[in-house]
Design an enzyme around this catalytic site. Structure first.
Site, PDB file in Angstrom:
ATOM      1  CG  ASN A   7      -1.812   1.202   1.305  1.00  0.00           C
ATOM      2  OD1 ASN A   7      -1.387   2.336   1.084  1.00  0.00           O
ATOM      3  ND2 ASN A   7      -3.080   0.982   1.649  1.00  0.00           N
ATOM      4  CG  ASN A   9      -0.556   6.926   2.820  1.00  0.00           C
ATOM      5  OD1 ASN A   9      -1.664   7.327   2.476  1.00  0.00           O
ATOM      6  ND2 ASN A   9       0.054   7.386   3.896  1.00  0.00           N
ATOM      7  CD  GLU A  35      -4.389   4.843   1.074  1.00  0.00           C
ATOM      8  OE1 GLU A  35      -4.976   5.825   1.565  1.00  0.00           O
ATOM      9  OE2 GLU A  35      -3.852   3.959   1.748  1.00  0.00           O
ATOM     10  CE1 TYR A 108      -6.695   0.326   1.181  1.00  0.00           C
ATOM     11  CE2 TYR A 108      -7.337   1.905  -0.505  1.00  0.00           C
ATOM     12  CZ  TYR A 108      -6.966   1.635   0.797  1.00  0.00           C
ATOM     13  OH  TYR A 108      -6.860   2.658   1.718  1.00  0.00           O
ATOM     14  CG  ASP A 148      -4.522  -2.200   3.280  1.00  0.00           C
ATOM     15  OD1 ASP A 148      -4.987  -2.951   4.165  1.00  0.00           O
ATOM     16  OD2 ASP A 148      -4.373  -0.978   3.430  1.00  0.00           O
ATOM     17  CG  ASN A 150      -7.872  -1.425   5.530  1.00  0.00           C
ATOM     18  OD1 ASN A 150      -7.129  -0.942   6.377  1.00  0.00           O
ATOM     19  ND2 ASN A 150      -8.087  -0.847   4.354  1.00  0.00           N
ATOM     20  CG  ASP A 245       0.624   4.501   6.159  1.00  0.00           C
ATOM     21  OD1 ASP A 245       0.693   4.089   4.986  1.00  0.00           O
ATOM     22  OD2 ASP A 245      -0.445   4.917   6.664  1.00  0.00           O
ATOM     23  CG  HIS A 246       0.584  -0.026   4.373  1.00  0.00           C
ATOM     24  ND1 HIS A 246      -0.301  -1.054   4.634  1.00  0.00           N
ATOM     25  CD2 HIS A 246      -0.145   1.115   4.468  1.00  0.00           C
ATOM     26  CE1 HIS A 246      -1.499  -0.554   4.882  1.00  0.00           C
ATOM     27  NE2 HIS A 246      -1.431   0.760   4.777  1.00  0.00           N
TER      28      HIS A 246
END
Length: 257
Positions: A7, A9, A35, A108, A148, A150, A245-246
C-alpha cells in the site's frame, strides 16, 4: 516468481521517497500496489512504466483517493478492472492480471476507521465480495490476491490486540469473515503458512512512536489458492527503507510465468 505487494499511501509520495528506484532492483515479476491516490493523468512516465515494467491501473473516480495497480515484467493475457459492482468499482479497489492459468489480483478493501458510515461500507463490500471469492476458488484457476485487506486476522497479527477488539480492522465480524475465506473457501494466508513468528507487521500508525516501537498491524496479505500457495518458498517484510506507512511484503514462489 517473486511477487511484492505494498500500500503506497499515494503513488506520487512513494515515488518521491525512492520507491521505484528500489522496486526496479528487486527482480520481482509482479508488484501489486494499492492506494494510488492518483488518476492516470497525474502519473509520470516513471510511475506508469518504471524501468523494465509495464503498469496497469484501476483508479478511483474520486480524485486523490484509493486506486490499485499491477506492475509486471511479463505481458498479461488479460486485464480485468473491477468486480462489476459500480459503487465498489467507483473507488478503484480490484485489478486482475491473467497469466496462463494463474491470476494475480491487486486488492484494496475499504477501511472503516474513519467513521461508522465507512464501516457500513466495509461490511457491505465484504458481504458482496465473498461470493466473488467463492467463484474464484471454484473456477479451476490459480489465484494470488495481493493487497491491503484492512483486517488483522488473529491476535498475533497486531501488537495491541486487547485494546483493539472494538476497533475497525480487528472487529470479531471482520476476523470471522477472513476465517471463512481461509477455512470455507480454502484460500491460504501465504505469509503465515511459512512464517509463524509474532511481531511481523506491515502497517504502523503515524501517531506516537508506533514505527520505532514496532506497534503495528499485519493487514497486507498474499492470499492464494492451495496449489500456488504450496509453491511459496520464502517470505519477507522489507523495513530498511520507508516508502509509506506500510511495508512491502515479498514472497517467492517456485513457479514461472
Amino acid at each position: 516468481m517473486r511477487i511484492i505487494t505494498l500500500n503506497l499511501n499515494g503513488v506520487r509520495s512513494a515515488a518521491n521517497k525512492g520507491f521505484f528506484q528500489w522496486m526496479t532492483q528487486q527482480q520481482a515479476d509482479i508488484v501489486c500496489v494499492q492506494e494510488l491516490k492518483a488518476q492516470l493523468n497525474d502519473m509520470t512516465t516513471e510511475i506508469k512504466i518504471p524501468n523494465g515494467y509495464q503498469g496497469y491501473f484501476h483508479c478511483s473516480d474520486k480524485k486523490g483517493y484509493s486506486g490499485v495497480g499491477v506492475y509486471s515484467r511479463h505481458v498479461p493475457d488479460k486485464i480485468i478492472e473491477g468486480i462489476g459492482i459500480p459503487e465498489i468499482d467507483f473507488e478503484g479497489r480490484y485489478l486482475r492480471a491473467d497469466f496462463g492459468n494463474l491470476s494475480i489480483i491487486s486488492i484494496y478493501l475499504p477501511s472503516g476507521a474513519s467513521g461508522e458510515h465507512r464501516q457500513v461500507i466495509k461490511f457491505s463490500f465484504m458481504e458482496r465480495f465473498f461470493p466473488i471469492l467463492q467463484a474464484l476458488a471454484g473456477s479451476g484457476r490459480e489465484f494470488i490476491l495481493c493487497g491491503d485487506w484492512n483486517i488483522a486476522h488473529k491476535e498475533i497479527d497486531l501488537k495491541n490486540w486487547r485494546a483493539n477488539q472494538k476497533n475497525s480492522g480487528f472487529l470479531p465480524e471482520e476476523r470471522a469473515w477472513l476465517t471463512a475465506v481461509f477455512e470455507e473457501l480454502n484460500f491460504i494466508d501465504v505469509f503465515r503458512k511459512i512464517e509463524p513468528s509474532p511481531e511481523r507487521y506491515t502497517w504502523w500508525s503515524n501517531r506516537g512512536q508506533a514505527w520505532a516501537k514496532n506497534v503495528g498491524w499485519r493487514i497486507d496479505y498474499q492470499v492464494a489458492t492451495p496449489v500456488i500457495a504450496s509453491k511459496a518458498t520464502s517470505v519477507s517484510i522489507y523495513k530498511e527503507e520507508r516508502f509509506s506507512d506500510h511495508a512491502p511484503l515479498i514472497i517467492d514462489y517456485d513457479h514461472y510465468l
